[in-house]
Design a protein around this motif. Sequence first.
Motif, PDB file in Angstrom:
ATOM      1  N   HIS A  68      -5.725  -7.795  -2.088  1.00 58.24           N
ATOM      2  CA  HIS A  68      -6.309  -6.934  -1.064  1.00 58.24           C
ATOM      3  C   HIS A  68      -6.695  -5.564  -1.619  1.00 58.24           C
ATOM      4  O   HIS A  68      -7.037  -4.664  -0.871  1.00 58.24           O
ATOM      5  N   GLY A  69      -6.595  -5.404  -2.923  1.00 53.06           N
ATOM      6  CA  GLY A  69      -7.051  -4.172  -3.551  1.00 53.06           C
ATOM      7  C   GLY A  69      -6.087  -3.020  -3.485  1.00 53.06           C
ATOM      8  O   GLY A  69      -6.468  -1.874  -3.683  1.00 53.06           O
ATOM      9  N   THR A  70      -4.823  -3.287  -3.196  1.00 50.79           N
ATOM     10  CA  THR A  70      -3.829  -2.220  -3.152  1.00 50.79           C
ATOM     11  C   THR A  70      -2.693  -2.544  -4.108  1.00 50.79           C
ATOM     12  O   THR A  70      -2.467  -3.698  -4.470  1.00 50.79           O
ATOM     13  N   TRP A  71      -1.989  -1.529  -4.518  1.00 49.83           N
ATOM     14  CA  TRP A  71      -0.792  -1.706  -5.335  1.00 49.83           C
ATOM     15  C   TRP A  71       0.378  -1.102  -4.594  1.00 49.83           C
ATOM     16  O   TRP A  71       0.239  -0.099  -3.906  1.00 49.83           O
ATOM     17  N   SER A  72       1.502  -1.692  -4.732  1.00 51.57           N
ATOM     18  CA  SER A  72       2.687  -1.181  -4.066  1.00 51.57           C
ATOM     19  C   SER A  72       3.807  -1.075  -5.080  1.00 51.57           C
ATOM     20  O   SER A  72       4.138  -2.044  -5.769  1.00 51.57           O
ATOM     21  N   LEU A  73       4.366   0.097  -5.163  1.00 51.04           N
ATOM     22  CA  LEU A  73       5.480   0.338  -6.078  1.00 51.04           C
ATOM     23  C   LEU A  73       6.779  -0.252  -5.541  1.00 51.04           C
ATOM     24  O   LEU A  73       7.705  -0.513  -6.304  1.00 51.04           O
ATOM     25  N   ARG A  74       6.818  -0.516  -4.221  1.00 54.52           N
ATOM     26  CA  ARG A  74       8.041  -1.042  -3.615  1.00 54.52           C
ATOM     27  C   ARG A  74       8.517  -2.325  -4.280  1.00 54.52           C
ATOM     28  O   ARG A  74       9.702  -2.467  -4.599  1.00 54.52           O
ATOM     29  N   GLU A  75       7.600  -3.275  -4.471  1.00 51.29           N
ATOM     30  CA  GLU A  75       7.985  -4.567  -5.035  1.00 51.29           C
ATOM     31  C   GLU A  75       8.524  -4.422  -6.453  1.00 51.29           C
ATOM     32  O   GLU A  75       9.486  -5.091  -6.829  1.00 51.29           O
ATOM     33  N   LEU A  76       7.900  -3.569  -7.222  1.00 49.98           N
ATOM     34  CA  LEU A  76       8.379  -3.369  -8.597  1.00 49.98           C
ATOM     35  C   LEU A  76       9.768  -2.748  -8.618  1.00 49.98           C
ATOM     36  O   LEU A  76      10.626  -3.142  -9.417  1.00 49.98           O
ATOM     37  N   LEU A  77      10.008  -1.788  -7.740  1.00 50.46           N
ATOM     38  CA  LEU A  77      11.327  -1.165  -7.686  1.00 50.46           C
ATOM     39  C   LEU A  77      12.390  -2.139  -7.184  1.00 50.46           C
ATOM     40  O   LEU A  77      13.500  -2.183  -7.719  1.00 50.46           O
ATOM     41  N   ILE A  78      12.053  -2.929  -6.174  1.00 53.59           N
ATOM     42  CA  ILE A  78      13.000  -3.930  -5.674  1.00 53.59           C
ATOM     43  C   ILE A  78      13.339  -4.928  -6.770  1.00 53.59           C
ATOM     44  O   ILE A  78      14.512  -5.267  -6.989  1.00 53.59           O
ATOM     45  N   ALA A  79      12.332  -5.417  -7.481  1.00 51.49           N
ATOM     46  CA  ALA A  79      12.567  -6.376  -8.565  1.00 51.49           C
ATOM     47  C   ALA A  79      13.444  -5.755  -9.646  1.00 51.49           C
ATOM     48  O   ALA A  79      14.385  -6.396 -10.144  1.00 51.49           O
ATOM     49  N   LEU A  80      13.169  -4.526 -10.014  1.00 50.93           N
ATOM     50  CA  LEU A  80      13.978  -3.849 -11.023  1.00 50.93           C
ATOM     51  C   LEU A  80      15.436  -3.755 -10.587  1.00 50.93           C
ATOM     52  O   LEU A  80      16.344  -4.096 -11.357  1.00 50.93           O
ATOM     53  N   PHE A  81      15.670  -3.318  -9.356  1.00 46.55           N
ATOM     54  CA  PHE A  81      17.044  -3.181  -8.880  1.00 46.55           C
ATOM     55  C   PHE A  81      17.750  -4.526  -8.756  1.00 46.55           C
ATOM     56  O   PHE A  81      18.923  -4.644  -9.104  1.00 46.55           O
ATOM     57  N   ILE A  82      17.058  -5.542  -8.292  1.00 49.00           N
ATOM     58  CA  ILE A  82      17.671  -6.869  -8.154  1.00 49.00           C
ATOM     59  C   ILE A  82      18.016  -7.442  -9.518  1.00 49.00           C
ATOM     60  O   ILE A  82      19.122  -7.966  -9.731  1.00 49.00           O
ATOM     61  N   PHE A  83      17.074  -7.366 -10.467  1.00 49.52           N
ATOM     62  CA  PHE A  83      17.310  -7.945 -11.785  1.00 49.52           C
ATOM     63  C   PHE A  83      18.369  -7.198 -12.572  1.00 49.52           C
ATOM     64  O   PHE A  83      18.957  -7.745 -13.501  1.00 49.52           O
ATOM     65  N   ILE A  84      18.631  -5.952 -12.225  1.00 46.97           N
ATOM     66  CA  ILE A  84      19.696  -5.202 -12.898  1.00 46.97           C
ATOM     67  C   ILE A  84      21.028  -5.385 -12.177  1.00 46.97           C
ATOM     68  O   ILE A  84      22.053  -5.635 -12.809  1.00 46.97           O
ATOM     69  N   THR A  85      21.035  -5.277 -10.852  1.00 46.76           N
ATOM     70  CA  THR A  85      22.309  -5.270 -10.133  1.00 46.76           C
ATOM     71  C   THR A  85      22.933  -6.645  -9.941  1.00 46.76           C
ATOM     72  O   THR A  85      24.160  -6.754  -9.908  1.00 46.76           O
TER      73      THR A  85
END
Length: 114
Positions: A68-85
Amino acid sequence: MNTLSAVHPLLEAAVALLLVVGGSFALVGAIGLVRFDDFFMRLHAPTKASTLGVGGVLLASLLWHWGHGTWSLRELLIALFIFITAPVSANLLAQAALHLRVRSTAPPPEHERG
């Protein structure tokens, strides 16, 4: 941009596939949590499967927003926190169980049976 605008069919298929794969992993983790007998086996199923399940859903969300032509930082941050925690918390839970001498019902490995 209209949120109901057409997205390329291959992108829609990739999003659908990632959602199905992610949901399948999450389902397997939930079933493993309910069905396994002891703490260590119950710990293993959801930590591995839910990390992959959430990863699949987050990748689907990233692809959807990209389509849809947008980027969202939310998904990247959620993935980072999940994969670390998730692995760190599983490791700490297992260490606590070992410290408390929680017994496993699993049979010992072949080389320890004698």
